[in-house]
Design an enzyme around this catalytic site. Structure first.
Site, PDB file in Angstrom:
ATOM      1  N   GLU A 192     121.639 -26.228  34.129  1.00 35.49           N
ATOM      2  CA  GLU A 192     121.357 -24.886  34.651  1.00 35.49           C
ATOM      3  C   GLU A 192     121.369 -23.819  33.565  1.00 35.49           C
ATOM      4  O   GLU A 192     121.844 -22.700  33.775  1.00 35.49           O
ATOM      5  CB  GLU A 192     122.314 -24.521  35.799  1.00 35.49           C
ATOM      6  CG  GLU A 192     122.016 -25.285  37.077  1.00 35.49           C
ATOM      7  CD  GLU A 192     122.510 -24.590  38.336  1.00 35.49           C
ATOM      8  OE1 GLU A 192     122.888 -23.402  38.250  1.00 35.49           O
ATOM      9  OE2 GLU A 192     122.506 -25.237  39.384  1.00 35.49           O
TER      10      GLU A 192
ATOM     11  N   HIS B 141     130.981 -24.121  38.625  1.00 35.02           N
ATOM     12  CA  HIS B 141     131.454 -25.497  38.475  1.00 35.02           C
ATOM     13  C   HIS B 141     132.548 -25.523  37.421  1.00 35.02           C
ATOM     14  O   HIS B 141     132.644 -24.620  36.585  1.00 35.02           O
ATOM     15  CB  HIS B 141     130.320 -26.431  38.031  1.00 35.02           C
ATOM     16  CG  HIS B 141     129.282 -26.677  39.082  1.00 35.02           C
ATOM     17  ND1 HIS B 141     128.987 -27.928  39.564  1.00 35.02           N
ATOM     18  CD2 HIS B 141     128.452 -25.829  39.737  1.00 35.02           C
ATOM     19  CE1 HIS B 141     128.021 -27.846  40.460  1.00 35.02           C
ATOM     20  NE2 HIS B 141     127.683 -26.564  40.584  1.00 35.02           N
TER      21      HIS B 141
END
Length: 452
Positions: free
Chosen positions: A54, A274
């Site tokens: 990402e 995360h």
């Protein structure tokens, strides 16, 4: 460079880092500040290989590359899709070669609120030479799971896992070391995860390590993380992984593993939504007689893969059959959507032809033309044309989805047939390793315990 292990002087230790950076410019919270924090962390710690997901903006990758020029001088950004794959690698060791494979199924383009299709989900591979060891590092990000109860993307994610294990097996034949890291968007005992680990013979660093420091049950999305927009279970969920395997020439051990724990000291927010993963691997070269330098027998995955036991083959048959069933469900849904698009398109075409016929009536009339509602007529005609165009594009998309699902189902059918044929060659009493239990159980480091 990789450092010798003080306990095992002839071995080499390798530190691997993985993080989903959640780097959506202008949408992710504190994106610029978090990239600065990530760059500071990577520059400070002595990592050998860093695998990121990402990183949606190539400008952010370039900024990280400039910041890490001295500590991690080699880097590569894997381009894919409309906005990029988001995959990147940094390394202390020179990158010899790279390869990117884009998954055949990536969600739906009309699901703008999800956006996975535009990201072009893929797997990136980098070949590194670490001393006299040929290492293949893989970084990936599979399709997100937006609903655990009603997961319409499950067939796509299963096909992605199927293609991923194929890609790894067929590109790593000459590798001494294989490391796969990324955001799988799958729980440890989900179908795609079992398919990937079992078929590609990959070992989970969290399960293998004797020393773990991190979130409870290895969670990588936790409720304590303020960036996390999801509502995970009380203990969090584990969807980010570092998997690895050696070969007949190299024995691998995961010495320790750790994750971040939400908050970062002296900062108001975490690195991402995360948690980051760090695995410390020990590499033991296997001698010609099959004994590794620490005295253990070299039983690398390549050797095991060529001599699978009956239990292992039976386990593979069950998993691939389960995956094939899930793909068939997705195929049935795709065929239904394709039929609906075709039927709607025919209706739009009929209405458009009717509009043209009505427009032609005044030209064919012998008398003087009467008043004609031109504005509403043209608006209705434009609507019919828009319906026809949209359904035509959807029909083409669903046709491609059907082809990809059919191809995956055909491959799985052939694989099951081959595995069953090999299984019939074993005696009925042939022993094998214990089978994987039902979803909900996995071994913890240092013991046996429930999955999160």
């Amino acid at each position: 460079m990789s450092t010798p292990d003080p306990v095992h002087p002839t071995s080499v230790r390798l530190r691997v880092f993985s993080l989903n950076c959640w780097g959506i410019r202008y949408l992710s919270k504190h994106c610029a500040q978090r990239y600065t924090m990530i760059g500071d962390l990577l520059a400070k710690e002595q990592y050998d290989v860093v695998l990121l997901q990402e990183v949606w903006s190539e400008k952010d990758f370039d900024a990280l590359r400039k910041k890490l020029a001295s500590s991690l001088p080699y880097g590569h950004y894997f381009k894919s899709g409309v906005i990029g794959s988001g995959l990147a690698i940094f390394s202390k060791h020179r990158i010899q070669d790279t390869l990117r494979y884009r998954y055949s199924l990536n969600g739906y383009p009309y699901m703008l609120n999800h956006g996975d299709w535009f990201g072009g989900k893929a797997v990136g591979m980098a070949v590194l030479n670490i001393g006299n060891t040929t290492a293949h590092f893989y970084v990936t990000h599979l399709h997100a799971e937006y609903s655990r109860e009603k997961d319409s993307y499950l067939p796509h994610r299963v096909v992605q896992a199927w293609e991923l294990q194929h890609f790894i097996r067929y590109t790593s034949a000459e590798a001494d070391l294989v490391v796969l890291a990324g955001d799988f968007n799958m729980h440890p005992m989900d179908l795609g995860n079992r398919l990937l680990r079992t078929y590609a013979d990959l070992r989970d660093a969290y399960v293998e390590t004797p020393k773990f420091d991190g979130c409870e049950d290895g969670g990588t999305m936790i409720a304590e993380n303020p960036n996390n927009d999801m509502v995970p279970p009380e203990k969090g969920i584990r969807i980010d992984y570092i998997l690895f395997k050696g070969s007949s020439r190299l024995e691998l051990h995961c010495e320790s593993m750790s994750t971040t724990k939400g908050s970062v000291p002296d900062h108001a927010f975490p690195y991402s939504d995360h948690e980051a993963l760090t695995a410390e691997l020990r590499l033991d070269r296997v001698s010609q007689d099959g004994v590794s330098q620490d005295g253990s027998k070299g039983m690398g995955p390549l050797a095991r893969g060529s001599d699978r036991t009956a239990g292992k083959l039976a386990e593979l048959v069950d998993i691939v059959t389960e995956a094939r069933t899930e793909v068939k469900v997705g195929l049935h849904c795709a065929q239904g959507m394709c039929y609906t698009a075709a039927r709607t398109g025919v209706m739009g075409l009929v209405l458009l032809l009717l509009e043209l016929a009505i427009a032609a009536v005044p030209w064919l009339a012998l008398g003087a033309p009467g008043p004609f509602p031109s504005v509403s007529f043209y608006l209705l005609g434009a609507l019919c044309f828009l319906i026809l165009l949209t359904t035509a594009l959807l029909y083409l998309f669903y046709t491609m989805e059907i082809k990809s699902l059919q191809e995956a189902e055909d491959q799985m059918r052939q694989a099951v047939g081959c595995l069953q044929e090999r299984l019939r060659g074993f005696p009925l009493a042939s022993p094998g390793p214990p089978r994987l239990g039902p979803p909900g159980k996995e071994r913890r480091p240092g013991g046996v315990g429930p999955e999160e």
